[in-house]
Design an enzyme around this catalytic site. Structure first.
Site, PDB file in Angstrom:
ATOM      1  N   TYR A 123       0.831  -1.207   0.000  1.00 19.80           N
ATOM      2  CA  TYR A 123       0.000   0.000   0.000  1.00 19.80           C
ATOM      3  C   TYR A 123       0.876   1.271   0.000  1.00 19.80           C
ATOM      4  O   TYR A 123       0.734   2.118  -0.892  1.00 19.80           O
ATOM      5  CB  TYR A 123      -0.948  -0.015   1.201  1.00 19.80           C
ATOM      6  CG  TYR A 123      -2.420   0.131   0.861  1.00 19.80           C
ATOM      7  CD1 TYR A 123      -2.840   0.648  -0.350  1.00 19.80           C
ATOM      8  CD2 TYR A 123      -3.401  -0.252   1.773  1.00 19.80           C
ATOM      9  CE1 TYR A 123      -4.194   0.774  -0.651  1.00 19.80           C
ATOM     10  CE2 TYR A 123      -4.756  -0.123   1.486  1.00 19.80           C
ATOM     11  CZ  TYR A 123      -5.140   0.392   0.275  1.00 19.80           C
ATOM     12  OH  TYR A 123      -6.478   0.518  -0.009  1.00 19.80           O
ATOM     13  N   GLU A 148       2.199   6.438  -7.041  1.00 15.60           N
ATOM     14  CA  GLU A 148       1.125   7.306  -7.559  1.00 15.60           C
ATOM     15  C   GLU A 148       1.468   8.779  -7.335  1.00 15.60           C
ATOM     16  O   GLU A 148       1.341   9.614  -8.237  1.00 15.60           O
ATOM     17  CB  GLU A 148      -0.201   6.952  -6.877  1.00 15.60           C
ATOM     18  CG  GLU A 148      -0.704   5.577  -7.287  1.00 15.60           C
ATOM     19  CD  GLU A 148      -1.915   5.103  -6.473  1.00 15.60           C
ATOM     20  OE1 GLU A 148      -2.665   5.943  -5.951  1.00 15.60           O
ATOM     21  OE2 GLU A 148      -2.101   3.881  -6.368  1.00 15.60           O
TER      22      GLU A 148
HETATM   23  C1  LIG Z   1     -11.436  12.128  -8.419  1.00 10.75           C
HETATM   24  C2  LIG Z   1     -10.148  12.175  -7.744  1.00 10.75           C
HETATM   25  C3  LIG Z   1      -9.957  11.059  -6.793  1.00 10.75           C
HETATM   26  C4  LIG Z   1      -8.784  11.281  -5.930  1.00 10.75           C
HETATM   27  C5  LIG Z   1      -8.784  10.351  -4.775  1.00 10.75           C
HETATM   28  C6  LIG Z   1      -7.627  10.531  -3.895  1.00 10.75           C
HETATM   29  C7  LIG Z   1      -7.590   9.353  -2.943  1.00 10.75           C
HETATM   30  C8  LIG Z   1      -6.418   9.295  -2.173  1.00 10.75           C
HETATM   31  C9  LIG Z   1      -6.198   8.060  -1.316  1.00 10.75           C
HETATM   32  C10 LIG Z   1      -6.271   6.745  -2.005  1.00 10.75           C
HETATM   33  C11 LIG Z   1      -5.024   5.972  -1.927  1.00 10.75           C
HETATM   34  C12 LIG Z   1      -5.152   4.676  -2.685  1.00 10.75           C
HETATM   35  C13 LIG Z   1      -3.861   4.189  -3.119  1.00 10.75           C
HETATM   36  C14 LIG Z   1      -3.943   2.851  -3.832  1.00 10.75           C
HETATM   37  O1  LIG Z   1      -4.391   3.032  -5.143  1.00 10.75           O
HETATM   38  C15 LIG Z   1      -2.609   2.232  -3.818  1.00 10.75           C
HETATM   39  C16 LIG Z   1      -2.690   0.753  -3.931  1.00 10.75           C
HETATM   40  O2  LIG Z   1      -3.680   0.101  -4.086  1.00 10.75           O
HETATM   41  S1  LIG Z   1      -1.220   0.019  -3.805  1.00 10.75           S
HETATM   42  C17 LIG Z   1      -1.542  -1.717  -3.727  1.00 10.75           C
HETATM   43  C18 LIG Z   1      -1.913  -2.186  -2.349  1.00 10.75           C
HETATM   44  N1  LIG Z   1      -3.305  -2.117  -2.258  1.00 10.75           N
HETATM   45  C19 LIG Z   1      -4.045  -2.925  -1.517  1.00 10.75           C
HETATM   46  O3  LIG Z   1      -3.572  -3.795  -0.826  1.00 10.75           O
HETATM   47  C20 LIG Z   1      -5.483  -2.727  -1.679  1.00 10.75           C
HETATM   48  C21 LIG Z   1      -6.156  -2.951  -0.416  1.00 10.75           C
HETATM   49  N2  LIG Z   1      -7.509  -2.564  -0.625  1.00 10.75           N
HETATM   50  C22 LIG Z   1      -8.468  -3.455  -0.841  1.00 10.75           C
HETATM   51  O4  LIG Z   1      -8.263  -4.610  -0.803  1.00 10.75           O
HETATM   52  C23 LIG Z   1      -9.863  -3.031  -1.141  1.00 10.75           C
HETATM   53  O5  LIG Z   1      -9.836  -2.204  -2.203  1.00 10.75           O
HETATM   54  C24 LIG Z   1     -10.601  -2.419   0.028  1.00 10.75           C
HETATM   55  C25 LIG Z   1     -11.966  -1.997  -0.437  1.00 10.75           C
HETATM   56  C26 LIG Z   1      -9.830  -1.230   0.513  1.00 10.75           C
HETATM   57  C27 LIG Z   1     -10.725  -3.408   1.175  1.00 10.75           C
HETATM   58  O6  LIG Z   1     -11.270  -4.529   0.886  1.00 10.75           O
HETATM   59  P1  LIG Z   1     -12.498  -5.165   1.700  1.00 10.75           P
HETATM   60  O7  LIG Z   1     -13.075  -4.265   2.695  1.00 10.75           O
HETATM   61  O8  LIG Z   1     -13.378  -5.713   0.667  1.00 10.75           O
HETATM   62  O9  LIG Z   1     -11.859  -6.261   2.549  1.00 10.75           O
HETATM   63  P2  LIG Z   1     -11.877  -7.769   2.308  1.00 10.75           P
HETATM   64  O10 LIG Z   1     -11.077  -8.112   1.120  1.00 10.75           O
HETATM   65  O11 LIG Z   1     -11.417  -8.349   3.600  1.00 10.75           O
HETATM   66  O12 LIG Z   1     -13.401  -8.173   1.996  1.00 10.75           O
HETATM   67  C28 LIG Z   1     -14.498  -7.960   2.877  1.00 10.75           C
HETATM   68  C29 LIG Z   1     -15.617  -8.948   2.578  1.00 10.75           C
HETATM   69  O13 LIG Z   1     -16.169  -8.750   1.283  1.00 10.75           O
HETATM   70  C30 LIG Z   1     -15.962  -9.891   0.485  1.00 10.75           C
HETATM   71  N3  LIG Z   1     -15.686  -9.462  -0.873  1.00 10.75           N
HETATM   72  C31 LIG Z   1     -15.237  -8.278  -1.240  1.00 10.75           C
HETATM   73  N4  LIG Z   1     -15.084  -8.207  -2.563  1.00 10.75           N
HETATM   74  C32 LIG Z   1     -15.447  -9.415  -3.034  1.00 10.75           C
HETATM   75  C33 LIG Z   1     -15.493 -10.010  -4.315  1.00 10.75           C
HETATM   76  N5  LIG Z   1     -15.119  -9.319  -5.415  1.00 10.75           N
HETATM   77  N6  LIG Z   1     -15.904 -11.266  -4.428  1.00 10.75           N
HETATM   78  C34 LIG Z   1     -16.279 -11.981  -3.352  1.00 10.75           C
HETATM   79  N7  LIG Z   1     -16.255 -11.508  -2.099  1.00 10.75           N
HETATM   80  C35 LIG Z   1     -15.849 -10.233  -1.944  1.00 10.75           C
HETATM   81  C36 LIG Z   1     -14.786 -10.581   1.133  1.00 10.75           C
HETATM   82  O14 LIG Z   1     -14.688 -11.936   0.837  1.00 10.75           O
HETATM   83  C37 LIG Z   1     -15.108 -10.348   2.594  1.00 10.75           C
HETATM   84  O15 LIG Z   1     -16.152 -11.203   2.975  1.00 10.75           O
HETATM   85  P3  LIG Z   1     -16.315 -11.742   4.465  1.00 10.75           P
HETATM   86  O16 LIG Z   1     -16.443 -10.545   5.344  1.00 10.75           O
HETATM   87  O17 LIG Z   1     -17.531 -12.579   4.402  1.00 10.75           O
HETATM   88  O18 LIG Z   1     -15.082 -12.514   4.747  1.00 10.75           O
END
Ligand SMILES: CCCCCCCCCCCCC[C@@H](O)CC(=O)SCCNC(=O)CCNC(=O)[C@H](O)C(C)(C)COP(=O)(O)OP(=O)(O)OC[C@H]1O[C@@H](n2cnc3c(N)ncnc32)[C@H](O)[C@@H]1OP(=O)(O)O
Length: 242
Positions: free
Chosen positions: A164, A171
């Site tokens: 992250y 970015e």
């Molecule tokens: C218009 C101008 C906009 C400007 C915006 C400026 C913003 C500035 C800040 C933003 C910074 C972002 C930077 C970023 O882009 C950099 C990177 O990404 S670098 C790479 C590292 N990144 C990561 O590791 C990403 C981490 N983030 C995520 O994983 C997700 O996106 C997030 C939504 C943040 C978190 O995920 P989530 O809350 O879904 O957690 P879980 O994975 O544990 O899931 C929770 C439960 O939901 C079920 N789930 C979710 N999606 C699915 C799916 N597709 N299929 C099936 N099931 C799904 C999951 O299984 C969990 O279920 P349960 O609770 O039953 O276990």
């Protein structure tokens, strides 16, 4: 049994059947979505590796994978929809911020400002996104299949600790590199006087976007740390923003 009770039992049965059908459709869709996304990011990983080893440079790499990247990253907009309609238990806000920042990087920075496409920082966030997404979508796929290998679970909830911040650095450095070109070309900007009587300066907008990482990124990071504690250590966590 009184006919009122019979009617009630029948209604409950019907509601349960409808719920089950909905859940089967949702699971089938998510399976398709997650497999397609895992495959898409794997294609990107292979294409980037091949390009680098064949050409021996990162220059031109972005252009060679731009179409595929734009397609799969834009497809991820559906994730906001998944949360909104309630087929995944994730916050719309957290997912919205995550997805919109990526879409912004892809379309309004790297696609729009050719001069930054060969920056090392672009390769940094591309590699980080790719590794993260292959892990994340395979995590979801195997979870749905109820056969999740521990190493995928481990990777999903540990790699982000380093990935992250690295992604954010890539970015931010890319937006920073774009600033002089944006200022020089006056791109996406509206100067006064004009018939709408409004002015917009993309250069300052980009500075605001960069600054917005300061309050927003920690929220995403702490959200993931909470998820990590919940999934790897079984802690019960009450989310406030749902
Ligand atoms: C218009 C101008 C906009 C400007 C915006 C400026 C913003 C500035 C800040 C933003 C910074 C972002 C930077 C970023 O882009 C950099 C990177 O990404 S670098 C790479 C590292 N990144 C990561 O590791 C990403 C981490 N983030 C995520 O994983 C997700 O996106 C997030 C939504 C943040 C978190 O995920 P989530 O809350 O879904 O957690 P879980 O994975 O544990 O899931 C929770 C439960 O939901 C079920 N789930 C979710 N999606 C699915 C799916 N597709 N299929 C099936 N099931 C799904 C999951 O299984 C969990 O279920 P349960 O609770 O039953 O276990």
């Amino acid at each position: 049994m009184a006919s009122g009770e019979e009617d009630g039992a029948l209604e409950e049965k019907e509601t349960n059947n409808k719920k089950r059908t909905k859940s089967i459709i949702a699971t089938a869709w998510l399976m398709f979505y997650n497999i397609a996304m895992t495959a898409g990011w794997l294609v990107l990983a292979v294409a980037m590796t091949r390009y680098y080893f064949q050409k021996g440079t990162h220059k031109g790499l972005y252009r060679s994978i731009a179409r595929t990247l734009k397609f799969f990253q834009t497809f991820a907009l559906l994730e906001v929809g998944h949360c909104a309609i309630g087929i995944v238990r994730t916050s719309v806000i957290v997912t919205g911020v995550q997805v919109s920042s990526r879409i912004f990087m892809v379309w309004f920075i790297t696609h729009s400002i050719r001069q930054v496409q060969n920056q090392e920082s672009v390769i940094l966030f591309l590699v980080v996104w790719t590794v993260t997404e292959i892990t994340r979508y395979s995590f979801y796929t195997f979870s749905l299949l109820k056969h999740l290998p521990y190493f995928i679970k481990w990777a999903r909830y540990n790699m982000f600790i380093v990935m992250y911040p690295l992604g954010v650095i890539g970015e931010l450095l890319t937006i920073y590199a774009a600033l002089p070109y944006v200022r020089k070309a006056g791109m996406y900007s509206l100067r006064l006087p004009n018939k709408y009587n409004v002015s917009f300066d993309y250069y300052y907008f980009l500075i605001i976007v960069m600054l917005s990482y300061i309050p927003l990124f920690p929220q995403l990071y702490f959200h993931m740390l909470r998820q990590r504690r919940k999934v790897l250590h079984g802690e019960v966590i009450v989310e406030k923003d749902e």
